[in-house]
Design an enzyme around this catalytic site. Structure first.
Site, PDB file in Angstrom:
ATOM      1  N   PHE A 141       0.849  -1.182   0.000  1.00  0.00           N
ATOM      2  CA  PHE A 141       0.000   0.000   0.000  1.00  0.00           C
ATOM      3  C   PHE A 141       0.886   1.234   0.000  1.00  0.00           C
ATOM      4  O   PHE A 141       1.752   1.391   0.854  1.00  0.00           O
ATOM      5  CB  PHE A 141      -0.928   0.044   1.218  1.00  0.00           C
ATOM      6  CG  PHE A 141      -1.884   1.199   1.194  1.00  0.00           C
ATOM      7  CD1 PHE A 141      -3.092   1.109   0.517  1.00  0.00           C
ATOM      8  CD2 PHE A 141      -1.573   2.398   1.823  1.00  0.00           C
ATOM      9  CE1 PHE A 141      -3.976   2.186   0.471  1.00  0.00           C
ATOM     10  CE2 PHE A 141      -2.446   3.478   1.784  1.00  0.00           C
ATOM     11  CZ  PHE A 141      -3.651   3.368   1.102  1.00  0.00           C
ATOM     12  N   ASP A 225       9.286   3.041   1.182  1.00  0.00           N
ATOM     13  CA  ASP A 225       8.129   3.731   1.733  1.00  0.00           C
ATOM     14  C   ASP A 225       8.160   3.560   3.252  1.00  0.00           C
ATOM     15  O   ASP A 225       7.750   2.530   3.784  1.00  0.00           O
ATOM     16  CB  ASP A 225       6.853   3.142   1.129  1.00  0.00           C
ATOM     17  CG  ASP A 225       5.585   3.830   1.610  1.00  0.00           C
ATOM     18  OD1 ASP A 225       5.597   4.383   2.724  1.00  0.00           O
ATOM     19  OD2 ASP A 225       4.572   3.780   0.894  1.00  0.00           O
ATOM     20  N   LYS A 254       2.981  10.586   8.130  1.00  0.00           N
ATOM     21  CA  LYS A 254       2.358  10.119   9.372  1.00  0.00           C
ATOM     22  C   LYS A 254       2.952  10.777  10.612  1.00  0.00           C
ATOM     23  O   LYS A 254       2.644  11.908  10.923  1.00  0.00           O
ATOM     24  CB  LYS A 254       2.393   8.591   9.433  1.00  0.00           C
ATOM     25  CG  LYS A 254       1.404   7.951   8.447  1.00  0.00           C
ATOM     26  CD  LYS A 254       1.180   6.487   8.722  1.00  0.00           C
ATOM     27  CE  LYS A 254       0.189   5.866   7.744  1.00  0.00           C
ATOM     28  NZ  LYS A 254      -1.202   6.296   7.961  1.00  0.00           N
TER      29      LYS A 254
END
Length: 398
Positions: A141, A225, A254
């Site tokens: 993802f 990532d 985040k």
């Protein structure tokens, strides 16, 4: 339940919000530390932290002070101008990532935007023009914008929006598949060091090291990532630092600013020379409010040794789950304070719902996984409360 002239908040949400979002079960009102309260005054222990975002928990005084002070000076100036918090954050990120003097930082507003910038970086790595392929992993993802969605290895998410950006191939998460796919036509390989949205799933032993070997040999970029694994969550500033390698780029977001929207692409070595002026940009990216927040959060993580705390509390949390001894938990995955409980039955949604009812926030990313990502400030009292509630929830389903 909050009532207004328009009805309950659920009704108002359903009537006004885009249907890409389902109506939540709870409306939150305030938070403090690892706790939040809903609009009806019910208290919850937050072991999701906004999906690994609220690194300092809720309403941390260091972050509140930084936002207050910066808002009183400058909130936004566009990327036609520099600000001190922006430059300070770029320097801080190149330092803690190990990118050093050859490192460069691009600021956006989210993880998806950071990955969009990384896609452009990959496209610039053409070599003699033959490097046209980008590799990503099945069940990965990377975001929901069109470029990041093309990288995402979940067909059900991509199919409604096809055709996708061309050139992306999804391979199995095995060293054998990597060796078969990587050649001189590959511009970049995108990898999550731990697959967060898949249920906190670890890569095979030696995978990242072999990926670094092969990408170096073939002139491809290794782009990691670190949006969910970065900023101390796995027990180091970035998960790749637990491996003997240096990537060409990492994407982060985040936890970087404790809940204030920001994302970044950090490049290493020669990859820092690929972008030229005017090839990418963002109106809000790197604005002084977001970068001041990030500097405050990263500074507090360093000052309070919260990267170490992620290791210590992560070990405690794993031990606590093991001590429950539930047959529903088949394995414990992840690192530091990014933990996945692999279930023996497809009851994750029920566990998350029962935990919420009991005052504990956890997440079910799929039918057979529970994700735990508490704030990095979590301590003994919170782990004890988590253990008590989770014991009751699991035993109630056995």
């Amino acid at each position: 339940m909050i009532q207004t002239q328009g009805g309950t908040w659920q009704r108002r949400f359903g009537d006004s919000m885009m249907r890409s979002l389902s109506t939540p079960k709870v409306m939150l009102d305030r938070g403090e530390g690892c706790q939040v309260w809903d609009v009806d005054g019910k208290r919850y222990l937050d072991f999701l932290a906004g999906i690994a975002v609220n690194a300092l928990g809720h309403a941390h005084p260091v972050l509140v002070q930084a936002l207050t002070e910066q808002a009183s000076k400058l909130i936004h100036v566009s990327n036609y101008f520099a600000t001190a918090p922006q430059v300070e954050l770029a320097e801080r990120l190149t330092r803690i990532s190990g990118a050093g003097e050859r490192g460069r930082v691009y600021f956006g507003n989210s993880g998806a935007e950071a990955n969009e910038a990384a896609v452009k970086l990959a496209r610039l790595n053409r070599g003699d023009g033959s490097r046209t392929r980008i590799l990503a992993l099945q069940n990965s993802f990377h975001g929901r914008t069109m470029g990041s969605l093309a990288l995402t290895g979940k067909p059900a998410l991509r199919e409604p929006f096809e055709p996708m950006m061309p050139g992306v191939e999804h391979i199995d998460t095995t060293i054998e598949a990597l060796e078969a796919a990587l050649d001189d036509t590959v511009a970049a390989l995108f990898v999550e060091p731990i697959k967060g949205e898949a249920g906190v799933v670890d890569l095979p032993d030696g995978y990242l090291e072999r990926a670094r070997e092969l990408t170096t040999r073939h002139g491809a970029l290794l782009i990691l990532d670190e949006i969910q694994t970065g900023i101390g969550r796995t027990g180091s500033w970035f998960a790749f630092q637990q491996h003997d390698l240096v990537p060409d780029a990492i994407t982060v977001a985040k936890g970087i600013a404790g809940g204030v929207p920001i994302g970044a692409l950090i490049t290493f070595g020669d990859a820092s020379d690929l972008f030229e002026a005017g090839q990418h940009g963002s109106t809000f990216g790197g604005n002084p409010l977001a970068t001041a927040a990030a500097n405050a959060v990263l500074g507090e993580i360093e000052a309070s040794q919260l990267v170490l705390n992620a290791i210590v509390r992560g070990d405690q949390l794993r031990a606590a789950v093991e001590a429950i001894g539930s047959p529903l938990v088949g394995e414990i995955r992840g690192a530091g304070l990014l933990i996945g409980l692999g279930l023996t039955q497809p009851v994750a949604a029920r566990i998350a719902a029962d935990a919420l009812e009991a005052g504990l926030i956890v997440n079910a990313p799929n039918d057979s996984s529970i994700r735990l990502a508490p704030p990095l400030i979590v301590g003994d009292d919170e782990i004890a409360e988590f253990t008590q509630i989770m014991t009751t929830v699991l035993k109630g389903l056995e």
